[in-house]
Design a protein around this motif. Structure first.
Motif, PDB file in Angstrom:
ATOM      1  N   VAL A 186     -52.242  95.355 104.366  1.00 49.23           N
ATOM      2  CA  VAL A 186     -52.898  94.323 103.543  1.00 49.23           C
ATOM      3  C   VAL A 186     -53.255  93.123 104.423  1.00 49.23           C
ATOM      4  N   ILE A 187     -52.298  92.666 105.198  1.00 48.39           N
ATOM      5  CA  ILE A 187     -52.509  91.482 106.030  1.00 48.39           C
ATOM      6  C   ILE A 187     -53.559  91.756 107.103  1.00 48.39           C
ATOM      7  N   ARG A 188     -53.453  92.906 107.763  1.00 48.35           N
ATOM      8  CA  ARG A 188     -54.438  93.268 108.789  1.00 48.35           C
ATOM      9  C   ARG A 188     -55.843  93.310 108.205  1.00 48.35           C
ATOM     10  N   SER A 189     -55.961  93.875 107.010  1.00 48.07           N
ATOM     11  CA  SER A 189     -57.255  93.996 106.349  1.00 48.07           C
ATOM     12  C   SER A 189     -57.867  92.634 106.022  1.00 48.07           C
ATOM     13  N   VAL A 190     -57.057  91.728 105.482  1.00 51.79           N
ATOM     14  CA  VAL A 190     -57.571  90.405 105.138  1.00 51.79           C
ATOM     15  C   VAL A 190     -57.947  89.638 106.405  1.00 51.79           C
ATOM     16  N   LEU A 191     -57.121  89.706 107.417  1.00 51.08           N
ATOM     17  CA  LEU A 191     -57.449  89.036 108.678  1.00 51.08           C
ATOM     18  C   LEU A 191     -58.775  89.549 109.234  1.00 51.08           C
ATOM     19  N   SER A 192     -58.951  90.863 109.215  1.00 55.04           N
ATOM     20  CA  SER A 192     -60.176  91.479 109.713  1.00 55.04           C
ATOM     21  C   SER A 192     -61.392  91.013 108.922  1.00 55.04           C
ATOM     22  N   GLU A 193     -61.233  90.901 107.610  1.00 49.97           N
ATOM     23  CA  GLU A 193     -62.321  90.441 106.739  1.00 49.97           C
ATOM     24  C   GLU A 193     -62.842  89.069 107.175  1.00 49.97           C
ATOM     25  N   PRO A 227     -49.556  92.127 116.116  1.00 55.95           N
ATOM     26  CA  PRO A 227     -48.230  92.702 115.867  1.00 55.95           C
ATOM     27  C   PRO A 227     -47.157  92.231 116.844  1.00 55.95           C
ATOM     28  N   ASN A 228     -47.549  91.746 118.013  1.00 59.94           N
ATOM     29  CA  ASN A 228     -46.572  91.246 118.982  1.00 59.94           C
ATOM     30  C   ASN A 228     -46.555  89.725 119.030  1.00 59.94           C
ATOM     31  N   GLY A 229     -47.282  89.094 118.111  1.00 61.43           N
ATOM     32  CA  GLY A 229     -47.363  87.637 118.085  1.00 61.43           C
ATOM     33  C   GLY A 229     -47.186  87.107 116.684  1.00 61.43           C
ATOM     34  N   ALA A 230     -48.248  86.533 116.140  1.00 60.94           N
ATOM     35  CA  ALA A 230     -48.189  85.852 114.845  1.00 60.94           C
ATOM     36  C   ALA A 230     -47.795  86.763 113.684  1.00 60.94           C
ATOM     37  N   ASP A 231     -47.971  88.069 113.838  1.00 59.75           N
ATOM     38  CA  ASP A 231     -47.672  88.994 112.733  1.00 59.75           C
ATOM     39  C   ASP A 231     -46.411  89.833 112.967  1.00 59.75           C
ATOM     40  N   LYS A 232     -45.684  89.518 114.008  1.00 59.07           N
ATOM     41  CA  LYS A 232     -44.450  90.246 114.322  1.00 59.07           C
ATOM     42  C   LYS A 232     -43.463  90.187 113.150  1.00 59.07           C
ATOM     43  N   ASP A 233     -43.466  89.048 112.433  1.00 55.91           N
ATOM     44  CA  ASP A 233     -42.519  88.880 111.320  1.00 55.91           C
ATOM     45  C   ASP A 233     -42.737  89.882 110.193  1.00 55.91           C
ATOM     46  N   VAL A 234     -43.967  90.351 110.009  1.00 60.19           N
ATOM     47  CA  VAL A 234     -44.268  91.327 108.959  1.00 60.19           C
ATOM     48  C   VAL A 234     -43.615  92.670 109.273  1.00 60.19           C
ATOM     49  N   LEU A 235     -43.497  92.974 110.539  1.00 58.69           N
ATOM     50  CA  LEU A 235     -42.897  94.231 110.965  1.00 58.69           C
ATOM     51  C   LEU A 235     -41.386  94.123 111.097  1.00 58.69           C
ATOM     52  N   VAL A 243     -39.138  74.596 104.785  1.00 60.78           N
ATOM     53  CA  VAL A 243     -39.523  76.001 104.880  1.00 60.78           C
ATOM     54  C   VAL A 243     -41.000  76.063 105.233  1.00 60.78           C
ATOM     55  N   GLU A 244     -41.389  77.223 105.689  1.00 57.48           N
ATOM     56  CA  GLU A 244     -42.810  77.493 105.901  1.00 57.48           C
ATOM     57  C   GLU A 244     -43.195  78.662 105.009  1.00 57.48           C
ATOM     58  N   ILE A 245     -44.251  78.463 104.224  1.00 57.70           N
ATOM     59  CA  ILE A 245     -44.832  79.583 103.484  1.00 57.70           C
ATOM     60  C   ILE A 245     -45.685  80.355 104.472  1.00 57.70           C
ATOM     61  N   ARG A 246     -45.481  81.658 104.483  1.00 52.77           N
ATOM     62  CA  ARG A 246     -46.189  82.521 105.427  1.00 52.77           C
ATOM     63  C   ARG A 246     -46.709  83.763 104.710  1.00 52.77           C
ATOM     64  N   ALA A 276     -51.317  67.766 108.157  1.00 52.07           N
ATOM     65  CA  ALA A 276     -50.294  67.299 109.095  1.00 52.07           C
ATOM     66  C   ALA A 276     -50.724  67.695 110.505  1.00 52.07           C
ATOM     67  N   THR A 277     -49.867  67.481 111.460  1.00 51.85           N
ATOM     68  CA  THR A 277     -50.173  67.858 112.841  1.00 51.85           C
ATOM     69  C   THR A 277     -49.092  68.795 113.352  1.00 51.85           C
ATOM     70  N   GLY A 278     -49.425  69.480 114.428  1.00 43.72           N
ATOM     71  CA  GLY A 278     -48.446  70.344 115.067  1.00 43.72           C
ATOM     72  C   GLY A 278     -48.619  71.817 114.786  1.00 43.72           C
ATOM     73  N   VAL A 279     -49.845  72.317 114.798  1.00 47.49           N
ATOM     74  CA  VAL A 279     -50.088  73.748 114.605  1.00 47.49           C
ATOM     75  C   VAL A 279     -49.342  74.528 115.687  1.00 47.49           C
ATOM     76  N   GLU A 280     -48.603  75.547 115.266  1.00 44.42           N
ATOM     77  CA  GLU A 280     -47.804  76.343 116.201  1.00 44.42           C
ATOM     78  C   GLU A 280     -48.319  77.765 116.377  1.00 44.42           C
ATOM     79  N   THR A 281     -49.174  78.228 115.468  1.00 46.10           N
ATOM     80  CA  THR A 281     -49.684  79.602 115.515  1.00 46.10           C
ATOM     81  C   THR A 281     -51.077  79.589 116.126  1.00 46.10           C
ATOM     82  N   THR A 282     -51.294  80.389 117.143  1.00 44.55           N
ATOM     83  CA  THR A 282     -52.529  80.305 117.920  1.00 44.55           C
ATOM     84  C   THR A 282     -53.794  80.524 117.100  1.00 44.55           C
TER      85      THR A 282
END
Length: 165
Positions: free
Chosen positions: A25-32, A39-47, A85-88, A144-150
């Motif tokens: 689902v996440i891969r599909s929406v990102l691709s859209e 999978p080895n970075g920002a989306d590692k948490d899903v796995l 918390v961070e909503i992700r 706010a400031t301080g984006v951490e995800t590339t």
């Protein structure tokens, strides 16, 4: 969370069998939106939901429609501020957008977070995700400031001090 419905959508806790469908689902929406699956970075948490969410005091939810996963939403504690918390991973397939599900999901996440005593919610997103930006801004999230995800270029925060438990 206990399973509950919004219209014909079942919102429930993530289970191990959801790992690949949720990732898809996440891969599909990102691709859209022209964003890459990392999978080895920002989306590692899903796995690794057990490590990133369940073991840290967070939650990961999935949304089903007619026995198919159509969305996700999650949060976990972070150290940006006290009791934060961070909503992700708040993603909905295009076929289920426009029914108020995103707003409902955000409100349910906020209620769960507030009930657990957290004081602020942070969200990172990308400007290209225009619907998400509009949703967050129209629901009291402040830039706010301080984006951490590339792949993200926006960060928002909302104080829960006004919530009563």
């Amino acid at each position: 969370m206990t399973d509950h419905y919004y219209r014909d959508f079942l919102i429930r806790n993530w289970q191990e069998r959801d790992r690949i469908p949720a990732a898809e689902v996440i891969r599909s929406v990102l691709s859209e939106y022209g964003l890459g699956w990392e999978p080895n970075g920002a989306d590692k948490d899903v796995l690794q939901v057990e490590e990133y969410y369940l073991a840290t005091g967070g939650e990961f939810w999935v949304i089903e429609y007619q026995n198919q996963l159509v969305g996700t939403g999650a949060y976990y504690p972070i150290k940006r501020s006290e009791k934060a918390v961070e909503i992700r991973k708040m993603y909905l397939l295009s076929s289920v957008r426009g029914f108020g599900l995103g707003k409902y999901l955000l409100q349910q996440l906020e209620e769960a977070i507030a009930s657990r005593g957290f004081l602020s919610i942070w969200i990172e997103t990308a400007s290209v995700l225009a619907e998400a930006v509009k949703l967050y801004e129209s629901n009291g999230y402040m830039p706010a400031t301080g984006v951490e995800t590339t792949r993200c270029d926006r960060v928002y925060v909302k104080s829960l001090m006004t919530y009563s438990n």
